[in-house]
Motif scaffolding. Structure first.
Motif, PDB file in Angstrom:
ATOM      1  N   ARG A   1       0.811  -1.225   0.000  1.00 19.58           N
ATOM      2  CA  ARG A   1       0.000   0.000   0.000  1.00 19.58           C
ATOM      3  C   ARG A   1       0.846   1.278   0.000  1.00 19.58           C
ATOM      4  O   ARG A   1       0.378   2.335  -0.409  1.00 19.58           O
ATOM      5  CB  ARG A   1      -0.961  -0.018   1.190  1.00 19.58           C
ATOM      6  N   GLY A   2       2.078   1.190   0.455  1.00 19.35           N
ATOM      7  CA  GLY A   2       2.949   2.358   0.373  1.00 19.35           C
ATOM      8  C   GLY A   2       3.197   2.778  -1.072  1.00 19.35           C
ATOM      9  O   GLY A   2       3.320   3.972  -1.371  1.00 19.35           O
ATOM     10  N   ILE A   3       3.289   1.806  -1.972  1.00 22.93           N
ATOM     11  CA  ILE A   3       3.452   2.135  -3.386  1.00 22.93           C
ATOM     12  C   ILE A   3       2.188   2.803  -3.921  1.00 22.93           C
ATOM     13  O   ILE A   3       2.259   3.761  -4.698  1.00 22.93           O
ATOM     14  CB  ILE A   3       3.807   0.875  -4.188  1.00 22.93           C
ATOM     15  N   LEU A   4       1.026   2.315  -3.493  1.00 17.69           N
ATOM     16  CA  LEU A   4      -0.224   2.978  -3.893  1.00 17.69           C
ATOM     17  C   LEU A   4      -0.250   4.416  -3.384  1.00 17.69           C
ATOM     18  O   LEU A   4      -0.705   5.325  -4.094  1.00 17.69           O
ATOM     19  CB  LEU A   4      -1.424   2.209  -3.356  1.00 17.69           C
ATOM     20  N   ASN A   5       0.245   4.632  -2.172  1.00 15.80           N
ATOM     21  CA  ASN A   5       0.298   5.991  -1.639  1.00 15.80           C
ATOM     22  C   ASN A   5       1.229   6.872  -2.470  1.00 15.80           C
ATOM     23  O   ASN A   5       0.949   8.053  -2.705  1.00 15.80           O
ATOM     24  CB  ASN A   5       0.769   5.971  -0.182  1.00 15.80           C
ATOM     25  N   GLY A   6       2.346   6.296  -2.896  1.00 10.11           N
ATOM     26  CA  GLY A   6       3.247   7.048  -3.766  1.00 10.11           C
ATOM     27  C   GLY A   6       2.584   7.399  -5.091  1.00 10.11           C
ATOM     28  O   GLY A   6       2.776   8.499  -5.622  1.00 10.11           O
ATOM     29  N   ALA A   7       1.803   6.472  -5.631  1.00 10.62           N
ATOM     30  CA  ALA A   7       1.095   6.737  -6.886  1.00 10.62           C
ATOM     31  C   ALA A   7       0.043   7.823  -6.707  1.00 10.62           C
ATOM     32  O   ALA A   7      -0.155   8.659  -7.601  1.00 10.62           O
ATOM     33  CB  ALA A   7       0.459   5.449  -7.399  1.00 10.62           C
ATOM     34  N   ILE A   8      -0.629   7.827  -5.569  1.00  9.11           N
ATOM     35  CA  ILE A   8      -1.589   8.904  -5.276  1.00  9.11           C
ATOM     36  C   ILE A   8      -0.863  10.242  -5.232  1.00  9.11           C
ATOM     37  O   ILE A   8      -1.339  11.243  -5.790  1.00  9.11           O
ATOM     38  CB  ILE A   8      -2.314   8.626  -3.939  1.00  9.11           C
ATOM     39  N   ALA A   9       0.304  10.270  -4.606  1.00 12.31           N
ATOM     40  CA  ALA A   9       1.092  11.504  -4.560  1.00 12.31           C
ATOM     41  C   ALA A   9       1.486  11.951  -5.965  1.00 12.31           C
ATOM     42  O   ALA A   9       1.511  13.156  -6.267  1.00 12.31           O
ATOM     43  CB  ALA A   9       2.338  11.297  -3.697  1.00 12.31           C
ATOM     44  N   ALA A  10       1.786  10.994  -6.825  1.00 15.35           N
ATOM     45  CA  ALA A  10       2.147  11.337  -8.199  1.00 15.35           C
ATOM     46  C   ALA A  10       0.983  12.002  -8.927  1.00 15.35           C
ATOM     47  O   ALA A  10       1.147  13.033  -9.591  1.00 15.35           O
ATOM     48  CB  ALA A  10       2.591  10.083  -8.949  1.00 15.35           C
ATOM     49  N   LEU A  11      -0.219  11.440  -8.793  1.00 10.33           N
ATOM     50  CA  LEU A  11      -1.374  11.961  -9.519  1.00 10.33           C
ATOM     51  C   LEU A  11      -1.876  13.283  -8.952  1.00 10.33           C
ATOM     52  O   LEU A  11      -2.458  14.089  -9.683  1.00 10.33           O
ATOM     53  CB  LEU A  11      -2.510  10.933  -9.497  1.00 10.33           C
ATOM     54  N   THR A  12      -1.672  13.511  -7.653  1.00 14.22           N
ATOM     55  CA  THR A  12      -2.201  14.720  -7.018  1.00 14.22           C
ATOM     56  C   THR A  12      -1.150  15.804  -6.830  1.00 14.22           C
ATOM     57  O   THR A  12      -1.490  16.938  -6.496  1.00 14.22           O
ATOM     58  CB  THR A  12      -2.807  14.385  -5.638  1.00 14.22           C
ATOM     59  N   GLY A  13       0.106  15.466  -7.036  1.00  9.61           N
ATOM     60  CA  GLY A  13       1.184  16.426  -6.834  1.00  9.61           C
ATOM     61  C   GLY A  13       1.432  17.277  -8.059  1.00  9.61           C
ATOM     62  O   GLY A  13       0.668  17.257  -9.034  1.00  9.61           O
ATOM     63  N   PRO A  14       2.495  18.076  -8.038  1.00  8.08           N
ATOM     64  CA  PRO A  14       2.809  18.959  -9.165  1.00  8.08           C
ATOM     65  C   PRO A  14       3.073  18.156 -10.436  1.00  8.08           C
ATOM     66  O   PRO A  14       3.871  17.216 -10.437  1.00  8.08           O
ATOM     67  CB  PRO A  14       4.069  19.702  -8.699  1.00  8.08           C
ATOM     68  N   GLN A  15       2.375  18.538 -11.501  1.00  6.47           N
ATOM     69  CA  GLN A  15       2.487  17.813 -12.765  1.00  6.47           C
ATOM     70  C   GLN A  15       3.570  18.381 -13.678  1.00  6.47           C
ATOM     71  O   GLN A  15       3.805  17.847 -14.768  1.00  6.47           O
ATOM     72  CB  GLN A  15       1.140  17.803 -13.481  1.00  6.47           C
ATOM     73  N   GLU A  16       4.240  19.453 -13.229  1.00 10.01           N
ATOM     74  CA  GLU A  16       5.320  20.021 -14.034  1.00 10.01           C
ATOM     75  C   GLU A  16       6.450  19.011 -14.245  1.00 10.01           C
ATOM     76  O   GLU A  16       7.201  19.116 -15.215  1.00 10.01           O
ATOM     77  CB  GLU A  16       5.885  21.280 -13.373  1.00 10.01           C
ATOM     78  N   LEU A  17       6.541  18.044 -13.345  1.00 11.08           N
ATOM     79  CA  LEU A  17       7.601  17.055 -13.495  1.00 11.08           C
ATOM     80  C   LEU A  17       7.449  16.273 -14.791  1.00 11.08           C
ATOM     81  O   LEU A  17       8.439  15.816 -15.380  1.00 11.08           O
ATOM     82  CB  LEU A  17       7.627  16.108 -12.292  1.00 11.08           C
TER      83      LEU A  17
END
Length: 399
Positions: free
Chosen positions: A280-296
């Motif tokens: 589930r930590g990987i799922l949390n990281g994926a949530i951070a990816a989708l909700t975080g800054p998209q400029e990356l």
């Protein structure tokens, strides 16, 4: 000891073959520059890593991750998809977390095909698409894709006898390996064809963000269209997303499916017999990816555009005329003489003699013969060194 006949077509693939050739070159003392595998060397963003790291201290994440435990991820993915592509998605019935796109393309045929049924696959195409069909006992009809047709298949060329036994079609644009893109009008044609012929339409979509600015004629943004924009009611379609390319999370093996609820349920039933999802930590990281800054994402795409420009110019400078792709992180190049019909021999000798590893086009299908695929997964200065070595190799093998 006897093994299933379904293993026969799986005994070799382009990546396994090149792995053996690379190992042999390394054992011989070559300095390897690996351009054969599209594994991004761009680091994962800090906010994603931080979210995964923080999850390690949360003991509630340490158990099995069943479907209900993926709710936050599915809610986030559904919202992200609707915001990006304008098609409403139900996170309970129309989203499924996956261990990368490859799990989707590998397992979905088990839910659709009976032994002997046909799947319509792109030729050339990504090897795992064929692998899932073979495991399910299906037959493959290769839809030939030619440069003169923009590497888009011609549906009218599919024989009626094949269509009578076909259950699914697999597409993937922006396309690996050819780098081709497909407009929304093509997807609309594909949806109509699959509706008419009672086919499941599968779209593998790893490179949706990897359209360079000069390719933005597809729409107002430099992103490719989703298949569900052509099938907003999700009548026949399912689409696979991955975090491997846009968010550089290839090693974390995280993706998701969006689409027809019956297809999502069928894939979920197959998946339930095989795995309990990721940590589930990987799922949390994926949530951070989708909700975080998209400029990356823009930064990553710009990085590969710079590499593309450097590599294409370097190849042109040595006399190898290759097109400049407007999507993906690859170069799909016609081989010069005397290699034009022997891509495996070219790649094997190139890595053995120079340490530069590339993928033979025939490994992606019969129509890929005469091509090689370069993955731009090194900085510009390393790519220039690779081209210098390629130039010396070609010079030493002039016809």
């Amino acid at each position: 000891m006897q093994f299933s006949k379904r293993l026969e077509p799986l005994r070799s693939n382009v990546f396994a073959d090149m792995d053996r050739a690379k190992a042999k070159a390394l054992a011989a003392g070559q300095d390897l520059i690996d351009l054969s595998l599209g594994s991004s060397d761009v680091p994962v963003a800090n906010h994603i890593i931080d979210r995964i790291r923080d999850s390690l201290d949360d003991t509630t994440t340490h158990g099995y991750a069943l479907f209900r435990n993926t709710k936050d991820f599915r809610d986030t993915a559904a919202h992200w998809y609707t915001q990006k592509y304008g098609v409403p998605v139900d996170p309970e019935t129309e989203v499924l977390q996956l261990i990368g796109c490859q799990e989707g393309t590998g397992h979905l045929p088990l839910a659709i095909l009976d032994p002997g049924d046909f799947a319509l696959l792109q030729d050339p195409g990504y090897p795992s698409h064929a692998g899932g069909v073979y495991i399910a006992g299906g037959q493959i009809y290769p839809m030939t894709m030619l440069a003169e047709n923009g590497f888009l298949p011609k549906f009218e060329e599919i024989p009626e006898a094949v269509l009578a036994q076909a259950k699914m079609m697999v597409l993937s644009y922006p396309h690996n390996p050819t780098t081709a893109i497909a407009p929304l009008s093509f997807f609309q044609e594909a949806v109509a064809f699959c509706q008419k012929n009672d086919l499941v339409l599968v779209h593998d979509f790893p490179y949706g963000d990897f359209v360079f600015p000069e390719g933005n004629a597809l729409n107002n943004d430099a992103i490719a269209p989703s298949i569900l924009q052509a099938d907003p009611q999700k009548t026949v379609s399912i689409e696979f997303f991955t975090f491997s390319k846009s968010y550089n999370m290839g090693g974390f093996r995280i993706g998701f499916a969006v689409g027809n609820p019956q297809l999502i349920l069928a894939l979920r039933q197959v998946k339930a017999a095989i795995d309990f999802n990721q940590y589930r930590g990987i799922l949390n990281g994926a949530i951070a990816a989708l909700t975080g800054p998209q400029e990356l994402i823009s930064h990553t795409v710009d990085t590969f555009r710079e590499r593309r420009d450097v590599f294409v110019k370097a190849l042109h400078d040595i006399g190898w005329d290759v097109p400049t792709p407007i999507a993906t992180l690859y170069i799909w190049a016609k081989l010069p003489e005397p290699w034009s019909q022997d891509s495996i021999r070219f790649c094997a000798q190139l890595v053995q003699q120079t340490g530069v590893a590339v993928s033979p086009g025939v490994g992606f299908g019969k129509s890929g013969e005469g091509y090689v695929r370069f993955a731009l997964v090194h900085p510009p200065e390393v790519l220039k060194v690779a081209v210098d070595r390629i130039a010396q190799f070609l010079q030493s093998h002039q016809p």
